[in-house]
Design a protein around this motif. Structure first.
Motif, PDB file in Angstrom:
ATOM      1  N   GLY A  14      28.138 -19.815 -10.778  1.00  0.00           N
ATOM      2  CA  GLY A  14      29.328 -19.366 -10.078  1.00  0.00           C
ATOM      3  C   GLY A  14      30.518 -19.150 -10.994  1.00  0.00           C
ATOM      4  N   GLY A  15      30.389 -19.589 -12.211  1.00  0.00           N
ATOM      5  CA  GLY A  15      31.486 -19.463 -13.168  1.00  0.00           C
ATOM      6  C   GLY A  15      31.522 -18.106 -13.843  1.00  0.00           C
ATOM      7  N   SER A  16      32.425 -17.992 -14.816  1.00  0.00           N
ATOM      8  CA  SER A  16      32.644 -16.721 -15.504  1.00  0.00           C
ATOM      9  C   SER A  16      32.680 -16.919 -17.010  1.00  0.00           C
ATOM     10  N   LEU A  17      32.331 -15.878 -17.715  1.00  0.00           N
ATOM     11  CA  LEU A  17      32.462 -15.825 -19.177  1.00  0.00           C
ATOM     12  C   LEU A  17      32.832 -14.413 -19.568  1.00  0.00           C
ATOM     13  N   ARG A  18      33.487 -14.290 -20.707  1.00  0.00           N
ATOM     14  CA  ARG A  18      33.803 -12.973 -21.252  1.00  0.00           C
ATOM     15  C   ARG A  18      33.249 -12.894 -22.664  1.00  0.00           C
ATOM     16  N   LEU A  19      32.326 -11.982 -22.876  1.00  0.00           N
ATOM     17  CA  LEU A  19      31.764 -11.763 -24.200  1.00  0.00           C
ATOM     18  C   LEU A  19      32.525 -10.646 -24.893  1.00  0.00           C
ATOM     19  N   ALA A  60      22.328  -2.768 -15.023  1.00  0.00           N
ATOM     20  CA  ALA A  60      21.067  -3.218 -14.437  1.00  0.00           C
ATOM     21  C   ALA A  60      21.342  -3.676 -13.015  1.00  0.00           C
ATOM     22  N   ASP A  61      20.385  -3.479 -12.140  1.00  0.00           N
ATOM     23  CA  ASP A  61      20.570  -3.875 -10.740  1.00  0.00           C
ATOM     24  C   ASP A  61      20.909  -5.358 -10.614  1.00  0.00           C
ATOM     25  N   SER A  62      20.356  -6.149 -11.494  1.00  0.00           N
ATOM     26  CA  SER A  62      20.535  -7.597 -11.402  1.00  0.00           C
ATOM     27  C   SER A  62      21.967  -8.053 -11.687  1.00  0.00           C
ATOM     28  N   VAL A  63      22.778  -7.179 -12.294  1.00  0.00           N
ATOM     29  CA  VAL A  63      24.146  -7.595 -12.638  1.00  0.00           C
ATOM     30  C   VAL A  63      25.213  -6.748 -11.954  1.00  0.00           C
ATOM     31  N   LYS A  64      24.811  -5.737 -11.230  1.00  0.00           N
ATOM     32  CA  LYS A  64      25.780  -4.872 -10.554  1.00  0.00           C
ATOM     33  C   LYS A  64      26.668  -5.681  -9.624  1.00  0.00           C
ATOM     34  N   GLY A  65      27.949  -5.392  -9.708  1.00  0.00           N
ATOM     35  CA  GLY A  65      28.902  -6.090  -8.860  1.00  0.00           C
ATOM     36  C   GLY A  65      29.365  -7.416  -9.425  1.00  0.00           C
ATOM     37  N   ARG A  66      28.717  -7.898 -10.477  1.00  0.00           N
ATOM     38  CA  ARG A  66      29.089  -9.186 -11.082  1.00  0.00           C
ATOM     39  C   ARG A  66      29.581  -9.013 -12.518  1.00  0.00           C
ATOM     40  N   ILE A  69      31.513  -3.942 -17.964  1.00  0.00           N
ATOM     41  CA  ILE A  69      31.624  -3.582 -19.379  1.00  0.00           C
ATOM     42  C   ILE A  69      32.921  -2.815 -19.595  1.00  0.00           C
ATOM     43  N   SER A  70      33.540  -3.060 -20.725  1.00  0.00           N
ATOM     44  CA  SER A  70      34.737  -2.309 -21.086  1.00  0.00           C
ATOM     45  C   SER A  70      34.801  -2.201 -22.605  1.00  0.00           C
ATOM     46  N   ARG A  71      35.655  -1.317 -23.085  1.00  0.00           N
ATOM     47  CA  ARG A  71      35.789  -1.140 -24.522  1.00  0.00           C
ATOM     48  C   ARG A  71      37.222  -0.799 -24.857  1.00  0.00           C
ATOM     49  N   ASP A  72      37.632  -1.223 -26.020  1.00  0.00           N
ATOM     50  CA  ASP A  72      38.954  -0.907 -26.543  1.00  0.00           C
ATOM     51  C   ASP A  72      38.735  -0.206 -27.878  1.00  0.00           C
ATOM     52  N   ASN A  73      38.801   1.111 -27.863  1.00  0.00           N
ATOM     53  CA  ASN A  73      38.516   1.870 -29.073  1.00  0.00           C
ATOM     54  C   ASN A  73      39.536   1.588 -30.179  1.00  0.00           C
ATOM     55  N   ALA A  74      40.753   1.264 -29.811  1.00  0.00           N
ATOM     56  CA  ALA A  74      41.776   0.971 -30.815  1.00  0.00           C
ATOM     57  C   ALA A  74      41.447  -0.314 -31.579  1.00  0.00           C
ATOM     58  N   LYS A  75      40.728  -1.219 -30.920  1.00  0.00           N
ATOM     59  CA  LYS A  75      40.368  -2.489 -31.554  1.00  0.00           C
ATOM     60  C   LYS A  75      38.912  -2.531 -32.000  1.00  0.00           C
ATOM     61  N   ASN A  76      38.195  -1.424 -31.806  1.00  0.00           N
ATOM     62  CA  ASN A  76      36.765  -1.384 -32.155  1.00  0.00           C
ATOM     63  C   ASN A  76      36.005  -2.537 -31.514  1.00  0.00           C
ATOM     64  N   THR A  77      36.322  -2.804 -30.269  1.00  0.00           N
ATOM     65  CA  THR A  77      35.742  -3.959 -29.596  1.00  0.00           C
ATOM     66  C   THR A  77      35.268  -3.589 -28.200  1.00  0.00           C
ATOM     67  N   MET A  78      34.143  -4.169 -27.848  1.00  0.00           N
ATOM     68  CA  MET A  78      33.561  -4.008 -26.514  1.00  0.00           C
ATOM     69  C   MET A  78      33.552  -5.374 -25.840  1.00  0.00           C
ATOM     70  N   TYR A  79      33.655  -5.371 -24.522  1.00  0.00           N
ATOM     71  CA  TYR A  79      33.697  -6.618 -23.777  1.00  0.00           C
ATOM     72  C   TYR A  79      32.669  -6.604 -22.645  1.00  0.00           C
ATOM     73  N   LEU A  80      32.256  -7.794 -22.255  1.00  0.00           N
ATOM     74  CA  LEU A  80      31.406  -7.948 -21.085  1.00  0.00           C
ATOM     75  C   LEU A  80      31.985  -9.087 -20.255  1.00  0.00           C
ATOM     76  N   GLU A  81      32.571  -8.729 -19.134  1.00  0.00           N
ATOM     77  CA  GLU A  81      33.106  -9.715 -18.203  1.00  0.00           C
ATOM     78  C   GLU A  81      31.996 -10.085 -17.237  1.00  0.00           C
ATOM     79  N   MET A  82      31.661 -11.374 -17.211  1.00  0.00           N
ATOM     80  CA  MET A  82      30.550 -11.834 -16.373  1.00  0.00           C
ATOM     81  C   MET A  82      31.090 -12.818 -15.345  1.00  0.00           C
ATOM     82  N   ASN A  83      30.942 -12.468 -14.085  1.00  0.00           N
ATOM     83  CA  ASN A  83      31.405 -13.315 -12.990  1.00  0.00           C
ATOM     84  C   ASN A  83      30.226 -13.731 -12.105  1.00  0.00           C
ATOM     85  N   SER A  84      30.447 -14.737 -11.291  1.00  0.00           N
ATOM     86  CA  SER A  84      29.413 -15.223 -10.375  1.00  0.00           C
ATOM     87  C   SER A  84      28.095 -15.447 -11.103  1.00  0.00           C
TER      88      SER A  84
END
Length: 124
Positions: A14-19, A60-66, A69-84
């Motif tokens: 039920g928790g969250s992480l941001r990669l 993937a169907d298993s993660v949709k809605g939870r 993905i996002s990216r910041d091209n200025a920082k050359n960084t991609m993120y994965l926000e994971m909820n629930s």
């Protein structure tokens, strides 16, 4: 080219992480980016990707809605926000780059460079 994934850890269900995935040695904005994961005893599986061409996002169907993905091209960084988060989300998470776009991004073989992985463990 180097990809450095970070942000993994131990979290309760039920928790969250941001990669994060920091890229260097490439022109980040002209590459699609993706996340894959591999659980013990299982094959590496697609999680999500962001196309460089039109910024279309695939999940993937298993993660949709939870997961988001996002990216910041200025920082050359991609993120994965994971909820629930669920125990079945437990895996080593890898970031990767691809010169392709579209439905090929679901394919493991479409990716050229891979990060070292960051462990996500979800306890029940």
């Amino acid at each position: 080219v180097q990809l450095q994934a970070s942000g993994g850890g131990l979290v309760q269900a039920g928790g969250s992480l941001r990669l994060s995935c920091a890229a260097s040695g490439l022109t980040f904005s002209i590459y699609s980016m993706g996340w894959f994961r591999q659980a013990p005893g299982k094959e590496r599986e697609f999680v999500t990707s962001s196309s460089y061409r039109d910024r279309t996002k695939y999940y993937a169907d298993s993660v949709k809605g939870r997961f988001t993905i996002s990216r910041d091209n200025a920082k050359n960084t991609m993120y994965l926000e994971m909820n629930s988060l669920k125990p079945e989300d437990t895996a080593l998470y890898y970031c990767a780059t691809s010169p392709y776009y579209g439905s090929r991004l679901y394919e493991h073989g479409a990716y050229t460079y891979w990060g070292q992985g960051t462990q996500v463990t979800v306890s029940s």
